[in-house]
Write a protein that holds these residues in place. Structure first.
Motif, PDB file in Angstrom:
ATOM      1  N   PRO A 147       0.790  -1.229   0.000  1.00  0.00           N
ATOM      2  CA  PRO A 147       0.000   0.000   0.000  1.00  0.00           C
ATOM      3  C   PRO A 147       0.825   1.283   0.000  1.00  0.00           C
ATOM      4  N   VAL A 148       2.033   1.208   0.492  1.00  0.00           N
ATOM      5  CA  VAL A 148       2.846   2.424   0.547  1.00  0.00           C
ATOM      6  C   VAL A 148       4.060   2.246  -0.347  1.00  0.00           C
ATOM      7  N   GLU A 206      11.272  13.191  -4.630  1.00  0.00           N
ATOM      8  CA  GLU A 206      11.065  11.815  -4.161  1.00  0.00           C
ATOM      9  C   GLU A 206       9.819  11.814  -3.295  1.00  0.00           C
ATOM     10  N   VAL A 207       8.890  10.903  -3.618  1.00  0.00           N
ATOM     11  CA  VAL A 207       7.634  10.903  -2.867  1.00  0.00           C
ATOM     12  C   VAL A 207       7.359   9.524  -2.283  1.00  0.00           C
ATOM     13  N   GLU A 208       6.526   9.565  -1.271  1.00  0.00           N
ATOM     14  CA  GLU A 208       5.965   8.316  -0.737  1.00  0.00           C
ATOM     15  C   GLU A 208       4.458   8.415  -0.906  1.00  0.00           C
ATOM     16  N   VAL A 209       3.874   7.351  -1.448  1.00  0.00           N
ATOM     17  CA  VAL A 209       2.443   7.386  -1.731  1.00  0.00           C
ATOM     18  C   VAL A 209       1.736   6.336  -0.876  1.00  0.00           C
ATOM     19  N   ASP A 210       0.785   6.838  -0.097  1.00  0.00           N
ATOM     20  CA  ASP A 210      -0.067   5.920   0.657  1.00  0.00           C
ATOM     21  C   ASP A 210      -1.292   5.670  -0.209  1.00  0.00           C
ATOM     22  N   ILE A 211      -1.315   4.522  -0.856  1.00  0.00           N
ATOM     23  CA  ILE A 211      -2.334   4.300  -1.883  1.00  0.00           C
ATOM     24  C   ILE A 211      -3.750   4.287  -1.314  1.00  0.00           C
ATOM     25  N   PRO A 212      -4.027   3.566  -0.247  1.00  0.00           N
ATOM     26  CA  PRO A 212      -5.413   3.575   0.257  1.00  0.00           C
ATOM     27  C   PRO A 212      -5.871   4.963   0.692  1.00  0.00           C
ATOM     28  N   ALA A 223       6.225   5.749  -8.610  1.00  0.00           N
ATOM     29  CA  ALA A 223       5.904   4.965  -7.416  1.00  0.00           C
ATOM     30  C   ALA A 223       4.796   3.969  -7.687  1.00  0.00           C
ATOM     31  N   THR A 224       3.802   4.376  -8.462  1.00  0.00           N
ATOM     32  CA  THR A 224       2.579   3.574  -8.556  1.00  0.00           C
ATOM     33  C   THR A 224       2.286   3.048  -9.947  1.00  0.00           C
ATOM     34  N   GLY A 225       2.944   3.636 -10.946  1.00  0.00           N
ATOM     35  CA  GLY A 225       2.597   3.278 -12.308  1.00  0.00           C
ATOM     36  C   GLY A 225       1.327   3.939 -12.793  1.00  0.00           C
TER      37      GLY A 225
END
Lengths: 767, 767
Positions: B446-447, B627-633, B742-744
């Motif tokens: 998820p992250v 640079e990022v961090e993605v919390d998908i939910p 990060a997520t595509g």
């Protein structure tokens, strides 16, 4: 022609509607309020100041005493600075002083959140003094053993002048040789003037704050650039670190040609971290703590030919300088010079003058700068001689007036133009001189009438005694109108209006399209020493003329580019570009301005800026004729008719010139009849307010007639000469001479107040 | 060297201490307060306005309605005026309007003694409307049958541009030929940006009064001289009859490059006889009634060589212009031009753009002027192509960046200098590009983390699209310090400081002895079009350099007179006159200044003033790596690291440059992640306040890194190029590309808000 038209004042509507902004209208809120603690002794020393109780009051922000200010003595008068020490003004003022020199001297200042708190704090401060006997007149001050007002001058004589002047071609050693020559008639007299106040309606007021590490002072002043300099000197910081802004001012008359409280205001804002501090004097403080006109006395001796020609004179003037040098010796120097110039002696002149420190408030510049006094001395003396000899005072004067081409032997000032003779003729005719002199010859009874006259000469500006320099800037606006920016100041006299007319004339625009920047901000305004010495239309006028012509030249260069024609074929007339030959409009100024601002080809912000240094001077002239009725038992003089006739060269704006003369005549009437600052034996001012100080009001005035004879002075920018101060000069002696004519009593001290007249009439046996 | 030093801002102490004066600090008291009545429909017509009840309220001085204002349509954007009608801005604004075009349009105004009374009066006014269906997006507005927002444009298309541009030497007919050529790879995409607001802390505020028959407007503006012009146009009076004063301002970002309420304020003071009227917008009004950044969408197609070279592109942009033309088509024109310039196509480019009226508040200039949008389109597209092809987006960009010497075929703007390559290298190294690209390649869970980049090019000023002209004035003070006066404006960016450094450098003074006049008063300030287009250091800088050199020349001429040496042997260094050969001080500036002001021999007020017309332009460059961090939910993006690297030529003041970049990055982060103006179906703004509009605060920010690679631009006055707007440009696409990494998931609309991301992730099957 834009010059010579009576255009309506550019500030008329705003001033009439109350929209014009004065210093107090502009102060930001919130601001702090400063109040000054004045000494309650006239001579002595502050031993200690106790501020603890005052500091406890809520809302008191800061108290500074004479022990806290920089130990810097600085000069206060609004003279141009000089790089030569010998020409610099006397530095005898500190922002606050522990050496008390007059009753009311400044010993401490309070800064508080509001005025009431500041006032309460003043009352809560306790001062311990060491008190000495004050010297309240020059005789007392010059008495051996009198305490020195300033240690630098143990005899209290700030300056003693002694000048022997031989006229060109005179074959004598000195004036004394002539004065003892039995072939001439000999006369002497003693005359004295009183201390009076300017009574400008707006009191001294300023506010100061800090910006960008610099100190900004907004002040009601005649001389913003000089205020900048003196603040710098007083605080011991770079003059560029001071910015001074001058809004409209509610009168100055020379009192705001001095830098009195701006330095303290600047110091106080710095003392509170740059917060905005307002320092406004009360009317009582204006009387007590700002300047006044010098009380001067003069002994006169003269040798006069039987043909009425003045051969030689000797004068000795004593000027009461009060407690600080202010303008120093310059004013009495002007008195003796003016006395001499008005009737150039055929052979020789010996003038002596003393400027004496006393323990009174210090006088300074006031409209006329020593000449109202010299004119009183001179014109009383002329009438007294004429009376003694049975001569017509008009004819006696006419015999001796300054001729065209006269060159002062001491300073080279030249009479470039004169219409004094014509002014005298016009005044004589107006008042019906001969008829009334005859009619009132042998009167009896308690109420008598008389007619009197006085004449004067007055130089224009201060060259060559001092520097004369002025700069101007003109900028073209996008719509083809013009901005005019000066360092010279509007002080109520109409300067802005005549400057506008001059710029319009020089650049070829209608006056309505010239917008003058009235306020001076020393950060952006061109340099000018300011409003004094009736100099601005003459000196600044030159700068405007020169800049206007340069500005027109730049416009024509751009027009030449646009039109692909030589600039020499073009001219600016009525604000448009014309063919210089045919006068036909070839390009609208609007279109030129639009192109100049917005052209892809050649964009240029058309502006011209330049300095004119004036190295000339010229004499203005005039006279006053007055008819009075004297009620002998009441000691009351009623002016029935009065007329001033002026030669101020070409008039820039006849209506404004007339208004200027009216104001001066009013001031002259107060000087003649009622005004006098009075002190008690402790040196305390007794009538320092507009109720007790008898300033004449409209109801006290007869109709004031102002006439002109226009000469065309070749040295003036537009043929013009001094007019600012002259109107105030001849009124008092004319009234005094009318009184002499009416009663036969020669009153030699001003003012001609009922109390004094009753004493004089009693002494003369009329009562 | 004064240029290149990180001197402390000249306004730092005043701004930190709260002493700096802004518009609201300066307003005189008492003053009247104006409030505007806004429409409560988005499209329609005012049938009647009933003001009787409102007029009865005590304290209401005047109410003017849309039926009372002059029937003059005027332009509002802060562009230089043009004498050619084709280059003039669209005139579609009236001071108040009966034709309501957006929810909140201005239909009446109240002037009252105080704000509360004015507010009460607004509520007491009753308006009768005829209401029509609003068109709330360009598609709706362009639908046949939609009501014309302005009658002049029945199809609601203010302007349609269609440009085929062939690269130099290209052997093709048009872009389409390349786009259909099978030898190339073909790509397409669609991207869109949202409407955002500037959110300057100081709202739009002005006050106006009359003086000398002219109208004075004190306003928080970036463009005082243009405000003067537009007020003149709007009121139909001479531009010289308007005086505009600009104090310090609390931010502008382009919103104060438009003349929105000053004309109404000027009109209102005239309507109440010249009394001072204040007109301050609330925050809600700032959102609703001032400008914003355009929501623009773009379709992109490209033909790319297998060697990564971009051969041709076709773009079609649609810009939502809202209800008034404002800057008109200029912004989307800049978008398509900027898109094209950043990666010059090898063969051809076809750009189409529509500027479309809708019934929304009108957007205008905002930091970047169409380029934050074009950069988002371009940089998303580059990453999308790279991702599709498996190319390194860094390498793909490097292959296509603008080379040194590039000349834009449509406007001739030339790449005089570039360090873009070095900037990219520096950013890549800083972020550890290769390492992180590899590390984050195949994440699950998820992250996830990613790294992205974006680059941009940005021109400097507006030449040759528009006029570039600037003037400067320098004056020597009596203490040898200098006044610097400009028409260019400090708007918080540090302009005053770098202008001071430039003037010091050009004239040979230490910066500390140059005092800049921060405030512009159009009556006295030299002309300059103002702060926009990142132009001032470049264009005004040239004027300063030229004037500084002329000023130095005048000083040296005077020194030559004093020293009796040729001016050519002398120079000014560190503020003193030196022997140009040995560098030895031969005359102190203080002594020269004193002599120049006060000399009996030759007094001159040394001043220089001149215009520089800039006929060049140059490109600034830069890039952003994030640079990022993605919390998908949660749909939440956290920026872990971010760096901007800029080539803005030589830095005048490195510390200020860094601060400028920090501010821009912050603005870019808000644009990327949270900001968006939202409207309901009636066209009513839903989040027009700082609570609901999600402007990031300090707590929302990662550490902001600002790096530079200094080139020395030969066309810049001191080697410098644009820096004002650039920092805001590349941040959003860099973050978007990091999210993609990060997520595509390629999110093609801004902002990357949680709501949108959750929807996108859901659609992509990640949630």
């Amino acid at each position: 022609m834009e010059v010579g038209k009576s255009m309506i004042r550019v500030d008329a509507a705003d001033k009439a509607a109350g929209r014009a902004k004065y210093t107090d209208d502009m102060i930001p809120r919130p601001h702090l309020v400063a109040k000054i603690l004045h000494s309650t002794i006239a001579n002595g020393r502050v031993k200690a100041i106790h501020t603890e109780e005052a500091m406890k009051l809520p809302g008191v922000v800061k108290i500074v005493t004479c022990f806290d200010v920089p130990d810097i003595q600085y000069p206060t008068p609004g003279h141009p600075w000089s790089v030569e020490e010998a020409h610099q003004d006397v530095c005898d003022r500190k922002m606050l002083t522990d050496r008390v020199r007059y009753y009311g001297d400044d010993v401490a200042a309070v800064v508080a959140e509001d005025e009431i708190t500041a006032q309460r704090a003043l009352r809560a401060i306790r001062v311990e003094y060491e008190e000495w006997e004050p010297a309240l007149d020059p005789q007392a001050a010059m008495t051996p053993g009198a305490a020195a007002v300033h240690d630098e001058h143990p005899d209290n004589v700030l300056r003693h002048m002694d000048l022997q002047i031989l006229s060109e071609g005179a074959q004598v050693k000195n004036a004394e040789e002539v004065l003892s020559d039995p072939q001439y008639l000999h006369f002497s007299g003693h005359y004295a003037t009183q201390m009076v106040q300017h009574c400008h309606i707006e009191p001294a007021v300023s506010y100061a704050y800090m910006e960008g590490g610099r100190i900004v002072v907004v002040s009601s002043t005649q001389i913003p650039h000089i205020v900048r300099r003196v603040c710098g000197q007083a605080l011991g910081i770079g003059w560029g670190d001071i910015r001074v802004i001058k809004p409209y001012i509610g009168g100055g008359f020379g009192n705001k040609q001095e830098v009195l409280y701006e330095p303290l205001n600047a110091f106080l804002t710095r003392a509170v971290g740059g917060r905005c501090v307002k320092l406004e004097l009360t009317r009582e403080e204006v009387f007590q703590n700002t300047r006044s006109r010098h009380a001067i006395s003069m002994d006169v001796e003269a040798a006069v030919g039987k043909d009425m020609r003045i051969m030689a004179r000797r004068t000795k003037a004593i000027s009461d300088q009060g407690s600080y040098a202010s303008h120093g010796n310059a004013i009495v120097a002007n008195t003796i010079t003016g006395f001499r110039q008005c009737y150039p002696d055929a052979l020789a002149h010996h003038a002596e003058a003393f400027t004496v420190y006393t323990n009174l408030p210090a006088p300074g510049a006031m409209r006329g700068y020593g000449i109202p006094q010299s004119c009183f001395f001179s014109e009383c003396f002329m009438d007294d001689v004429a009376r003694e000899m049975g001569w017509d005072p008009y004819a006696f004067r006419m015999k001796n007036i300054m001729p065209l081409g006269y060159v002062d032997p001491t300073n080279g000032i030249t009479c470039h133009s004169t219409a004094l003779r014509e002014c005298m003729e016009k005044g004589k005719e107006f008042i019906h001189w001969e008829e009334l002199r005859e009619k009132y010859r042998d009167q009896t009874g308690p109420v008598r009438r008389g007619v009197g006259m006085a004449i004067f000469s007055y130089k224009t500006g201060v060259w060559p005694i001092s520097l004369e320099t002025a700069a101007a800037r003109m900028v073209l606006n996008q719509d083809g109108s013009v901005q005019l920016q000066l360092g010279a100041t509007e002080i109520g006299q109409g300067g802005d209006t005549v400057f506008t007319q001059m710029a319009a004339e020089a650049a070829g625009f209608p006056s309505g399209r010239v917008h003058i920047v009235s306020s001076q901000d020393t950060d952006t305004a061109p340099f000018d020493t300011g409003a004094y010495a009736s100099r601005q239309t003459y000196v600044t006028g030159m700068a405007i003329k020169q800049t206007g012509e340069e500005f027109k030249g730049k416009i024509l260069d751009y027009a030449a580019e646009m039109l692909e024609r030589p600039a020499g074929e073009l001219d600016v007339r009525e604000g448009e570009i014309v063919d210089a030959g045919t006068g036909e409009v070839v390009l609208k100024m609007y279109d030129l301005a639009q192109e100049a601002f917005y052209s892809f080809r050649h964009s240029v912000h058309i502006a011209a800026e330049g300095t004119h240094q004036c190295k000339d001077n010229t004499f203005a002239f005039g006279c006053c004729f007055a008819e009075v009725e004297v009620d002998i038992p009441l000691g009351k003089v009623t002016v029935l008719q009065i007329v001033n006739v002026h030669d101020s060269g070409r008039l820039i704006n006849p209506k404004l010139a007339e208004a200027q003369v009216h104001g001066g005549m009013s001031m002259g009437l107060g000087y003649a009849l009622s005004e006098e600052m009075k002190f008690d034996g402790k040196g305390r001012l007794l009538n320092g307010n507009l109720l007790d100080y008898k300033l004449p009001t409209a109801m006290d005035h007869p109709e004031l007639h102002a006439l002109f004879v226009e000469s065309d002075d070749p040295s003036g920018p537009f043929g013009n000469k001094a007019l600012g101060e002259p109107p105030a000069i001849p009124v008092a002696p004319a009234v005094r001479n009318a009184l002499l004519h009416a009663t036969g009593v020669a009153v030699n001290r001003l003012p001609l107040s009922p109390q004094k007249l009753v004493e004089e009439f009693t002494r003369a046996g009329l009562i």
